[in-house]
Each structure stands twice: as structure tokens, then as C-alpha cells.
Design a protein around this motif. Sequence first.
Motif, PDB file in Angstrom:
ATOM      1  N   PRO A   1      14.185 -27.441  45.513  1.00 55.01           N
ATOM      2  CA  PRO A   1      12.840 -26.673  44.975  1.00 55.01           C
ATOM      3  C   PRO A   1      12.593 -27.002  43.360  1.00 55.01           C
ATOM      4  O   PRO A   1      13.789 -26.942  42.775  1.00 55.01           O
ATOM      5  N   THR A   2      11.464 -26.990  42.913  1.00 56.25           N
ATOM      6  CA  THR A   2      11.069 -27.429  41.758  1.00 56.25           C
ATOM      7  C   THR A   2      10.999 -26.278  40.841  1.00 56.25           C
ATOM      8  O   THR A   2      11.192 -26.010  39.675  1.00 56.25           O
ATOM      9  N   GLY A   3      10.210 -25.215  41.306  1.00 60.03           N
ATOM     10  CA  GLY A   3       9.760 -24.095  40.632  1.00 60.03           C
ATOM     11  C   GLY A   3       8.484 -24.438  39.733  1.00 60.03           C
ATOM     12  O   GLY A   3       7.828 -23.627  39.049  1.00 60.03           O
ATOM     13  N   ASP A   4       7.951 -25.679  39.969  1.00 65.81           N
ATOM     14  CA  ASP A   4       6.807 -26.085  39.146  1.00 65.81           C
ATOM     15  C   ASP A   4       5.568 -26.352  39.940  1.00 65.81           C
ATOM     16  O   ASP A   4       5.962 -26.470  41.264  1.00 65.81           O
ATOM     17  N   PRO A   5       4.465 -26.537  39.543  1.00 68.09           N
ATOM     18  CA  PRO A   5       3.239 -26.654  40.295  1.00 68.09           C
ATOM     19  C   PRO A   5       3.310 -27.991  41.289  1.00 68.09           C
ATOM     20  O   PRO A   5       4.339 -28.681  40.836  1.00 68.09           O
ATOM     21  N   PHE A   6       2.695 -28.070  42.444  1.00 70.61           N
ATOM     22  CA  PHE A   6       3.081 -29.175  43.377  1.00 70.61           C
ATOM     23  C   PHE A   6       2.808 -30.501  42.679  1.00 70.61           C
ATOM     24  O   PHE A   6       3.271 -31.602  43.203  1.00 70.61           O
ATOM     25  N   ASN A   7       1.721 -30.727  41.644  1.00 70.17           N
ATOM     26  CA  ASN A   7       1.611 -31.768  41.104  1.00 70.17           C
ATOM     27  C   ASN A   7       2.069 -32.073  39.580  1.00 70.17           C
ATOM     28  O   ASN A   7       1.606 -32.892  39.063  1.00 70.17           O
ATOM     29  N   SER A   8       3.135 -31.567  39.338  1.00 72.74           N
ATOM     30  CA  SER A   8       3.713 -31.453  38.365  1.00 72.74           C
ATOM     31  C   SER A   8       4.566 -32.690  37.898  1.00 72.74           C
ATOM     32  O   SER A   8       5.143 -33.188  39.094  1.00 72.74           O
ATOM     33  N   MET A   9       4.881 -33.091  36.763  1.00 72.00           N
ATOM     34  CA  MET A   9       5.554 -34.291  36.508  1.00 72.00           C
ATOM     35  C   MET A   9       6.916 -34.164  35.738  1.00 72.00           C
ATOM     36  O   MET A   9       7.717 -34.963  35.700  1.00 72.00           O
ATOM     37  N   ILE A  10       6.830 -32.756  35.294  1.00 70.00           N
ATOM     38  CA  ILE A  10       7.687 -32.599  34.372  1.00 70.00           C
ATOM     39  C   ILE A  10       9.391 -32.799  34.499  1.00 70.00           C
ATOM     40  O   ILE A  10      10.022 -33.399  33.723  1.00 70.00           O
ATOM     41  N   LYS A  11       9.669 -32.306  35.715  1.00 67.33           N
ATOM     42  CA  LYS A  11      10.932 -32.772  36.254  1.00 67.33           C
ATOM     43  C   LYS A  11      11.318 -34.040  36.481  1.00 67.33           C
ATOM     44  O   LYS A  11      12.398 -34.620  36.314  1.00 67.33           O
ATOM     45  N   LEU A  12      10.146 -34.793  36.939  1.00 66.05           N
ATOM     46  CA  LEU A  12      10.556 -36.079  37.201  1.00 66.05           C
ATOM     47  C   LEU A  12      11.141 -36.932  35.814  1.00 66.05           C
ATOM     48  O   LEU A  12      12.010 -37.668  36.039  1.00 66.05           O
TER      49      LEU A  12
ATOM     50  N   TYR B   1       4.634 -24.010  47.640  1.00 61.18           N
ATOM     51  CA  TYR B   1       4.784 -24.538  46.225  1.00 61.18           C
ATOM     52  C   TYR B   1       5.840 -23.788  45.336  1.00 61.18           C
ATOM     53  O   TYR B   1       6.637 -23.000  45.943  1.00 61.18           O
ATOM     54  N   ASN B   2       5.215 -23.246  44.065  1.00 60.35           N
ATOM     55  CA  ASN B   2       6.315 -22.608  43.236  1.00 60.35           C
ATOM     56  C   ASN B   2       6.157 -20.989  43.741  1.00 60.35           C
ATOM     57  O   ASN B   2       6.250 -20.186  42.784  1.00 60.35           O
ATOM     58  N   ALA B   3       5.561 -20.525  44.850  1.00 63.00           N
ATOM     59  CA  ALA B   3       5.399 -19.285  45.179  1.00 63.00           C
ATOM     60  C   ALA B   3       6.225 -18.931  46.417  1.00 63.00           C
ATOM     61  O   ALA B   3       6.260 -18.115  47.182  1.00 63.00           O
ATOM     62  N   SER B   4       7.091 -20.097  46.886  1.00 61.41           N
ATOM     63  CA  SER B   4       7.930 -20.133  47.914  1.00 61.41           C
ATOM     64  C   SER B   4       8.996 -18.813  47.951  1.00 61.41           C
ATOM     65  O   SER B   4       9.148 -18.307  49.087  1.00 61.41           O
TER      66      SER B   4
END
Length: 309
Positions: free
Chosen positions: A92-103, A245-248
Motif C-alpha cells: 500500500p502507498t498511503g497516498d491518493p490513487f492518482n499520486s505520483m510521489i512514491k513513483l 485507496y488511502n482509507a483502506s
Amino acid sequence: MLCQSNEELNEYVKEAKRYTVKGKVADYIPALAKANPNDLSIAIHYPDGSCISAGDIEKKITLQSISKVISLALVLMDRGPEYVFERVGMEPTGDPFNSMIKLETLAPSKPLNPMINAGALVVTQMIKGADVEEKFERLLSFIRELADDPKITYNEEVARSEFETTYLNRSLCYFLKQHGAINGEIEELIDLYTKQCAVEMNCLDLARIGVVFAMDGIDPMSGKQIMPANVARICKTFMVTCGMYNASGEFAIKIGIPAKSGVSGGIMGAVPGRFGIGIFGPALDEKGNSIAGIKLLELLSKKYKLSMF
Ligand SMILES: NC(=O)CC[C@H](N)C(=O)O
């Protein structure tokens, strides 16, 4: 046993509906902005073929992110888990579904999971087929088989509306292409992905698909194994860890079932061994989940002890 009658389910819908005023329909895909924020409907499909419902269950919803679970299942069957997870992660990323940051900071060439847009685009690219048409036809027939509904198709207006405006998904693709995670023609991938997201059905169909996941890939009505149990298991696990998403995390604590939502306001739930759930409630909370749909699931989970944990 779950709700004995539609009446009882209706009561829950009435209660949860109070929350729709606190939400907002998605409008970043222009065609989705036409939805009525007041709508809320639910269908529950049992393995014996019976089904109960409340609200206007004839209304059609586009799958949006719910389609990510189904394309993942198809690709796991097409390519096998080893191939797939070399190209997309499991975290999981903890970020919004369309986020780019962790990429950019973590995994430039391997999106963290298949439920965020970056991961889903990589997954969609893996669908087997000679061209967009054949790939989409294969996905559509799989969806029709899961829902046992040969009439299912996609909403052209919604697909076009997203295709014309999805600059963020295009930029994810270009980023991934730069890093070797996507290698085909980007406009073709966006065409396929926006059609996949625009596949349309009502919440009965959604619940029918949910029951197949709940029963480990077996269509309990026909007895046919539509996907291997291992594929259904992997998909359900992603639904728990990344499906909302980040509410999982909060969803797992409060409700505790594998579920996947989409920005159209749909939620598909699979209560393991028990039943499938389809919900439509287009007013969304700030994370992009159906605000009243979640409330409804919370009420049902408490009352009928749905949590797996
Ligand atoms: N969260 C969602 O439902 C997102 C799906 C949508 N088609 C998008 O890519 O933006």
C-alpha cells in the motif's frame, strides 16, 4: 443471517443516505459530474443465487477503479503471478490513487501496487491481445462471465470524457515509459484503460461479481471455477490492503471485508464464503470513496459481524 428482507436493507439505506449531503460527486471526469449525489442503492448476492436489494438498483455505474481488481485477475491468469509482480508491487502507498510521489522517490520503474493508477496502467498494459480492440474484448468477456450478464458493455460518453481529459494518467504513463515500466503506445494504453474504467453495470451485477471473489473464484450458481482460487485470493488481499485507496486501513478496522471502490461511487464487496455486495452512491468523501456507501457497510458490518478480523 444477513437482512431477511429488502425492507430491513431499505431501513439501513435510509439511515446511510443522510450522509450523502456531506459528499460530492467526482467531476474531474466531466461525464461523472452528471450523477445524482442523493442516490444510494445496494444489492447483496448469496451463493445460492438469491439476492436482496434496496434503492434504485437499475441505475448503471461505470466501474472506474473497481475495474482494477478485474484486470488484475485477468492478467494474473494471462501471465502468472511471477511475471506480474516483477512489474508491479504488493505494498500500500498511503497516498491518493492518482499520486505520483512514491513513483519518483521509491520505485520509478515499479508502481507500488496494482490498485493505484500507476500500477493499474502497468497491469492493463499486460492484458494479452493483438491490439486495443482484442484486449478490451477479452476483458469485457471476462467481466460478462463473472457477472453472468452478456449484455454488459462500456459507456462511450464516460470513456471519451476521461480519454479527452486524463492528463494526469498520461503523465503517469510517460513517467513510467521513461523508466521502462511501460513500453507500448501511450495513447493506445489510455484508450484501453479509459474504456476499462467505463465498463458499466448495475449494483446487482457488481454483487454477482463480488460473490465469485467471495467463493474463491467459483461461480456458485454454475459451479464453474472462473478464476483459480489463488488469483481470487491475491485480488481479495489487495482489496483489503489497498482497495479503498488511502482509507483502506480505516476501512479494514471499521468494516473488515475485501472491497474495492471507484470514483463513480461504486463499491464491490466480497464477504469471504458468504456473499457479494454491490453499492452505488456517487457522493464521495475527500478520499474518493462513496460516503454513504461506506456508512451503509459500516452499519451492516456491525449488525451482521462481517469483519474477517
Ligand atoms: N479512483 C478511481 O476510480 C480512478 C479511476 C479513474 N478512471 C482514473 O483513472 O482517474
